[in-house]
Design a protein around this motif. Structure first.
Motif, PDB file in Angstrom:
ATOM      1  N   PHE A  94       7.087  11.802   4.746  1.00 28.51           N
ATOM      2  CA  PHE A  94       8.379  11.374   5.290  1.00 28.51           C
ATOM      3  C   PHE A  94       9.013  10.457   4.251  1.00 28.51           C
ATOM      4  O   PHE A  94       8.484   9.399   3.944  1.00 28.51           O
ATOM      5  N   GLY A  95      10.133  10.923   3.674  1.00 28.51           N
ATOM      6  CA  GLY A  95      10.726  10.163   2.576  1.00 28.51           C
ATOM      7  C   GLY A  95       9.764  10.026   1.422  1.00 28.51           C
ATOM      8  O   GLY A  95       9.636   8.964   0.807  1.00 28.51           O
ATOM      9  N   SER A  96       9.058  11.112   1.129  1.00 23.48           N
ATOM     10  CA  SER A  96       8.079  11.209   0.024  1.00 23.48           C
ATOM     11  C   SER A  96       6.795  10.432   0.274  1.00 23.48           C
ATOM     12  O   SER A  96       5.872  10.483  -0.547  1.00 23.48           O
ATOM     13  N   MET A  97       6.707   9.706   1.369  1.00 23.34           N
ATOM     14  CA  MET A  97       5.508   8.936   1.649  1.00 23.34           C
ATOM     15  C   MET A  97       4.582   9.724   2.582  1.00 23.34           C
ATOM     16  O   MET A  97       5.028  10.261   3.600  1.00 23.34           O
ATOM     17  N   PRO A  98       3.265   9.787   2.253  1.00 24.30           N
ATOM     18  CA  PRO A  98       2.331  10.606   3.047  1.00 24.30           C
ATOM     19  C   PRO A  98       2.020   9.997   4.404  1.00 24.30           C
ATOM     20  O   PRO A  98       1.766   8.797   4.526  1.00 24.30           O
ATOM     21  N   LEU A  99       2.012  10.847   5.409  1.00 22.49           N
ATOM     22  CA  LEU A  99       1.666  10.407   6.753  1.00 22.49           C
ATOM     23  C   LEU A  99       0.177  10.092   6.868  1.00 22.49           C
ATOM     24  O   LEU A  99      -0.233   9.339   7.749  1.00 22.49           O
ATOM     25  N   ASP A 100      -0.637  10.667   5.989  1.00 25.13           N
ATOM     26  CA  ASP A 100      -2.088  10.459   6.091  1.00 25.13           C
ATOM     27  C   ASP A 100      -2.608   9.352   5.180  1.00 25.13           C
ATOM     28  O   ASP A 100      -3.801   9.246   4.952  1.00 25.13           O
ATOM     29  N   GLN A 101      -1.714   8.508   4.651  1.00 27.26           N
ATOM     30  CA  GLN A 101      -2.151   7.418   3.777  1.00 27.26           C
ATOM     31  C   GLN A 101      -1.990   6.083   4.508  1.00 27.26           C
ATOM     32  O   GLN A 101      -0.910   5.766   5.005  1.00 27.26           O
ATOM     33  N   PHE A 102      -3.076   5.322   4.553  1.00 27.89           N
ATOM     34  CA  PHE A 102      -3.078   4.014   5.196  1.00 27.89           C
ATOM     35  C   PHE A 102      -3.527   2.958   4.184  1.00 27.89           C
ATOM     36  O   PHE A 102      -4.328   3.237   3.291  1.00 27.89           O
ATOM     37  N   PHE A 103      -3.023   1.734   4.373  1.00 31.51           N
ATOM     38  CA  PHE A 103      -3.380   0.633   3.487  1.00 31.51           C
ATOM     39  C   PHE A 103      -3.842  -0.556   4.324  1.00 31.51           C
ATOM     40  O   PHE A 103      -3.148  -0.980   5.255  1.00 31.51           O
ATOM     41  N   PHE A 104      -4.999  -1.084   3.974  1.00 27.52           N
ATOM     42  CA  PHE A 104      -5.487  -2.319   4.577  1.00 27.52           C
ATOM     43  C   PHE A 104      -5.259  -3.456   3.593  1.00 27.52           C
ATOM     44  O   PHE A 104      -5.446  -3.279   2.374  1.00 27.52           O
ATOM     45  N   VAL A 105      -4.894  -4.612   4.099  1.00 24.39           N
ATOM     46  CA  VAL A 105      -4.862  -5.824   3.289  1.00 24.39           C
ATOM     47  C   VAL A 105      -6.058  -6.675   3.700  1.00 24.39           C
ATOM     48  O   VAL A 105      -6.248  -6.979   4.890  1.00 24.39           O
ATOM     49  N   VAL A 106      -6.873  -7.023   2.714  1.00 19.11           N
ATOM     50  CA  VAL A 106      -8.086  -7.809   2.928  1.00 19.11           C
ATOM     51  C   VAL A 106      -7.935  -9.121   2.179  1.00 19.11           C
ATOM     52  O   VAL A 106      -7.592  -9.115   0.985  1.00 19.11           O
ATOM     53  N   ASP A 107      -8.152 -10.251   2.843  1.00 20.17           N
ATOM     54  CA  ASP A 107      -7.977 -11.539   2.168  1.00 20.17           C
ATOM     55  C   ASP A 107      -9.188 -11.872   1.304  1.00 20.17           C
ATOM     56  O   ASP A 107     -10.172 -11.112   1.242  1.00 20.17           O
ATOM     57  N   GLY A 108      -9.130 -13.014   0.650  1.00 19.11           N
ATOM     58  CA  GLY A 108     -10.179 -13.385  -0.301  1.00 19.11           C
ATOM     59  C   GLY A 108     -11.532 -13.604   0.316  1.00 19.11           C
ATOM     60  O   GLY A 108     -12.557 -13.533  -0.377  1.00 19.11           O
ATOM     61  N   SER A 109     -11.586 -13.846   1.621  1.00 21.31           N
ATOM     62  CA  SER A 109     -12.869 -14.041   2.305  1.00 21.31           C
ATOM     63  C   SER A 109     -13.469 -12.734   2.794  1.00 21.31           C
ATOM     64  O   SER A 109     -14.567 -12.725   3.364  1.00 21.31           O
ATOM     65  N   GLY A 110     -12.750 -11.614   2.604  1.00 20.17           N
ATOM     66  CA  GLY A 110     -13.228 -10.322   3.065  1.00 20.17           C
ATOM     67  C   GLY A 110     -12.740  -9.957   4.446  1.00 20.17           C
ATOM     68  O   GLY A 110     -13.128  -8.913   4.994  1.00 20.17           O
ATOM     69  N   LYS A 111     -11.871 -10.769   5.021  1.00 16.10           N
ATOM     70  CA  LYS A 111     -11.340 -10.510   6.357  1.00 16.10           C
ATOM     71  C   LYS A 111     -10.117  -9.610   6.277  1.00 16.10           C
ATOM     72  O   LYS A 111      -9.216  -9.839   5.471  1.00 16.10           O
ATOM     73  N   VAL A 112     -10.083  -8.568   7.122  1.00 14.99           N
ATOM     74  CA  VAL A 112      -8.942  -7.655   7.144  1.00 14.99           C
ATOM     75  C   VAL A 112      -7.779  -8.332   7.852  1.00 14.99           C
ATOM     76  O   VAL A 112      -7.930  -8.857   8.970  1.00 14.99           O
ATOM     77  N   VAL A 113      -6.604  -8.300   7.214  1.00 16.33           N
ATOM     78  CA  VAL A 113      -5.419  -8.965   7.741  1.00 16.33           C
ATOM     79  C   VAL A 113      -4.501  -7.982   8.456  1.00 16.33           C
ATOM     80  O   VAL A 113      -3.974  -8.266   9.529  1.00 16.33           O
ATOM     81  N   SER A 114      -4.321  -6.774   7.869  1.00 14.47           N
ATOM     82  CA  SER A 114      -3.330  -5.857   8.427  1.00 14.47           C
ATOM     83  C   SER A 114      -3.600  -4.434   7.981  1.00 14.47           C
ATOM     84  O   SER A 114      -4.433  -4.168   7.102  1.00 14.47           O
ATOM     85  N   ILE A 115      -2.876  -3.511   8.609  1.00 13.35           N
ATOM     86  CA  ILE A 115      -2.894  -2.104   8.240  1.00 13.35           C
ATOM     87  C   ILE A 115      -1.455  -1.614   8.188  1.00 13.35           C
ATOM     88  O   ILE A 115      -0.594  -2.092   8.935  1.00 13.35           O
ATOM     89  N   GLU A 116      -1.196  -0.668   7.276  1.00 22.08           N
ATOM     90  CA  GLU A 116       0.138  -0.090   7.142  1.00 22.08           C
ATOM     91  C   GLU A 116       0.015   1.405   6.919  1.00 22.08           C
ATOM     92  O   GLU A 116      -0.843   1.856   6.147  1.00 22.08           O
ATOM     93  N   ASN A 117       0.859   2.176   7.602  1.00 19.70           N
ATOM     94  CA  ASN A 117       0.942   3.604   7.323  1.00 19.70           C
ATOM     95  C   ASN A 117       2.075   3.833   6.332  1.00 19.70           C
ATOM     96  O   ASN A 117       3.189   3.322   6.522  1.00 19.70           O
ATOM     97  N   ALA A 118       1.803   4.595   5.266  1.00 23.86           N
ATOM     98  CA  ALA A 118       2.790   4.760   4.200  1.00 23.86           C
ATOM     99  C   ALA A 118       4.084   5.406   4.689  1.00 23.86           C
ATOM    100  O   ALA A 118       5.180   4.956   4.357  1.00 23.86           O
ATOM    101  N   ALA A 119       3.978   6.469   5.484  1.00 24.83           N
ATOM    102  CA  ALA A 119       5.173   7.184   5.933  1.00 24.83           C
ATOM    103  C   ALA A 119       5.978   6.370   6.935  1.00 24.83           C
ATOM    104  O   ALA A 119       7.212   6.373   6.908  1.00 24.83           O
ATOM    105  N   LEU A 120       5.314   5.646   7.831  1.00 26.47           N
ATOM    106  CA  LEU A 120       6.002   4.910   8.882  1.00 26.47           C
ATOM    107  C   LEU A 120       6.516   3.552   8.420  1.00 26.47           C
ATOM    108  O   LEU A 120       7.358   2.943   9.089  1.00 26.47           O
ATOM    109  N   ARG A 121       5.962   3.066   7.284  1.00 24.69           N
ATOM    110  CA  ARG A 121       6.476   1.831   6.684  1.00 24.69           C
ATOM    111  C   ARG A 121       6.433   0.653   7.662  1.00 24.69           C
ATOM    112  O   ARG A 121       7.348  -0.158   7.722  1.00 24.69           O
TER     113      ARG A 121
END
Length: 623
Positions: A590-617
């Motif tokens: 969707f808008g060149s961004m894949p629906l099946d791609q996800f991104f996690f943000v992990v902080d310096g302590s190893g704790k997961v902060v968030s998730i983002e889907n590339a297509a849904l932004r």
């Protein structure tokens, strides 16, 4: 299986309102789910929780009990009374580099009556002979020194003796190797088609006299016969003698026809690298591998006897402790300890000496064999292990191994890149049981692989499991609001499972599977798998001391959208498949961004902060 890249017409989608979708899903929850089909590779991040994992602790306890019993087993299958061995299970973890080790000294070898030198008790530093495990050092040396850029070039470019003989195969391909078609890489991957050995292993005229040969059914050979090796076992062939004899020998196959084991190929590789670098091969290996990795108990040529285990009865010569292979050293001459072999394997999986992309190319199959679960690499033997008890038969773990045997010695290095774990096995006995090294590998693998998979799953659940949502109920700048999802893992399913995924008020778990499949799924399933892609995120400034905080990271995962109502093909069909997830990846954008791609943000302590889907932004925070 689900098709890829299929867009569902809008009029078809309009048939389903939100209420209808929920009722449809509710009506299908009683259906029996088929197995998931993950892409090749790890389904969770590599485990680091070796000490805290209950599965690992149980596996190690079982291994301890098993090896205690083996060390008292004097049957023909084990021969503990005359077989000494050392083994080590290692990982790429800095905190747990050694997960398990075991050492057994046969009573006969520990006896004070043995006077042939060597240690009386085995440990991680005890030196054994390696045999063909040497080939890993040879290929590793080439890759560190020159990479793989020349692997598709003809070997004749670097070995003049072969260049002179290259045209002979044009007139007589049955009688001559087509050396002009043999590449550098084909020698490392056992696809050259050349003969296994010349004048050395398997050459009966070097080990039995003429009368014995005739009694065995062979003809008497005249001493002037040009095919009769004048060197090999002893005296060793020099380079001139080796090529003079090799070029008279029939090829086994045409190049790239089928894997056919060749020791000669690694001798030729060493000659070629010497030509390229202008140094003796031993020097190149010491510069590239032995010294950088501090392998102080690894030797290219004869090791000091008081460091090694030398089985009796008899002399070190009977055990072939002293015997050297001459110019064929690169194929099977070396000595090492399990500690050093583990360090070697750890460096390969860590990409200590190679660029990660080069390591990835090295740890891939080069050819298949006639055995369905086996392949060949550079020069790996590859076993395709199905973890049927863990993930319903669709989870395949590729194990890269190299074994060796020489004299009284047996060896094995096994790498499991999916877990960042491997094991080294070294044995010594005057009467080794058949496949003694692989028998120990079977014992280790049967306990370790299910435990490693479970440990990785436990770690993934602790790290990524939980609920995620956007921080407010209003739409963001892209018009997407009211978004949330839940991530879980299951013992019988691979990867991270997405549940209750809602995007802008839409049941996205169902809709994403519709878009990927092109039809209404009965049991929609979404699983996330690691891609190996990570980006470092600079930490925010610590206001107290003015220093940057520990860096975090952005981690990419790939989703596979499936309808688990698709019947499993058991037994497998000839051409059709129910497991082709690699075809469907990035099938919807969707808008060149894949629906099946996800991104996690992990902080310096190893704790997961968030998730983002590339297509849904849309960024959803973990809460």
């Amino acid at each position: 299986m689900l098709s890829h890249g299929t867009v569902v017409p809008g009029s078809w989608l309009n048939m389903f309102g939100t209420t209808a979708l929920l009722l449809f899903l509710l009506a299908t929850t009683c259906a029996t789910a088929a197995p998931n089909c993950p892409p090749l590779g790890p389904v969770f991040e590599k485990p680091r929780n070796f000490k805290s994992s209950a599965a690992i602790r149980a596996a190690l306890a079982n291994l301890t009990e098993t090896f205690q019993a083996r060390d008292e087993d004097n049957s023909a299958a084990v021969r503990a009374n005359i077989t000494s061995y050392s083994l080590e299970v290692f990982s790429i973890s800095d905190t747990d580099p050694v997960i398990f080790d075991w050492h057994h000294t046969a009573p006969a070898h520990a006896s004070s009556n043995i006077t042939n030198g060597g240690v009386k008790k085995t440990d991680a530093d005890t030196v054994y002979r390696l045999g063909s495990l040497t080939k890993i050092f040879t290929v590793y040396t080439w890759l560190v020194q020159d990479g793989d850029v020349k692997w598709n070039e003809p070997i004749t470019k670097y070995v003049p003796e072969l260049a002179k003989a290259a045209d002979k195969a044009k007139d007589d391909p049955v009688g001559n190797v087509a050396w002009g078609e043999v590449t550098v890489g084909s020698l490392a991957e056992q696809l050259s088609g050349a003969v296994r050995d010349y004048g050395l292993m398997g050459e009966l005229t070097q080990t039995v006299d003429q009368n014995t040969a005739v009694q065995l059914g062979f003809p008497a050979l005249n001493s002037s016969d040009p095919t009769l090796p004048k060197c090999g076992v002893w005296p060793h062939c020099n380079r001139t003698e080796f090529f003079s004899g090799l070029l008279q020998v029939y090829p086994s196959y045409a190049p790239f026809t089928t894997p056919a084991y060749t020791n000669t190929g690694f001798q030729i590789l060493a000659y070629a690298l010497e030509s390229i670098k202008g140094k003796p091969f031993q020097t190149l290996m010491e510069e590239s591998i032995l010294r950088p990795l501090n392998l102080s108990r690894t030797f290219y040529q004869k090791a000091v006897s008081n460091l090694g285990i030398i089985p009796g009865p008899g002399t070190p010569s009977d055990a072939q402790w002293d015997y050297q292979l001459g110019d064929e050293n690169p194929t099977g001459n070396m000595y090492s300890s399990v500690r050093d072999i583990s360090a070697l394997g750890r460096s390969i999986m860590r990409s200590t000496l190679l660029a990660p992309v080069l390591t990835n190319r090295w740890l891939k199959p080069a050819a298949l064999t006639s055995e369905p679960n086996a392949g060949v690499g550079y020069p790996w033997g590859i076993r395709r292990i199905v973890l049927s008890s863990v993930t319903n038969g669709k989870r395949v773990v590729d194990a890269y191994n190299k074994a060796g045997r020489i004299g009284y010695y047996n060896s094995l290095l096994n790498l499991l890149p999916d877990y960042g774990v491997g094991f080294s096995v070294l044995l010594a006995s005057p009467n080794l049981p058949a496949n003694a090294n692989f028998n120990l590998a079977d014992v280790l693998g049967e306990q370790l692989l299910p435990a490693l998979e479970e440990a990785a799953r436990e770690q993934a659940q602790d790290t990524y499991g939980g609920s995620y949502s956007n921080s407010n109920s209003n739409s963001n700048s892209n018009g997407v609001g009211n978004s949330s999802l839940k991530i879980t893992t299951q013992p019988d399913r691979p990867g991270l499972g997405i549940e209750n995924w809602v995007s802008n008020g839409t049941d996205m778990q169902y809709m994403a599977t519709v878009l990927a499949a092109g039809y209404a799924p009965v049991i929609p399933s979404i699983r996330l798998y690691p891609t190996g892609l990570e980006t470092v995120i600079p930490g925010e400034m610590d206001r107290k001391n003015g220093r940057a905080a520990t860096q975090g990271k952005r981690v990419a995962y790939k989703a596979v959208f499936e309808d688990l109502n698709v019947p499993s093909r058991t037994p497998p069909s000839m051409f059709s498949t129910d497991c082709g997830s690699w075809v469907s990846l990035t099938g919807v954008t969707f808008g060149s961004m894949p629906l099946d791609q996800f991104f996690f943000v992990v902080d310096g302590s190893g704790k997961v902060v968030s998730i983002e889907n590339a297509a849904l932004r849309m960024v959803m925070r973990k809460g």
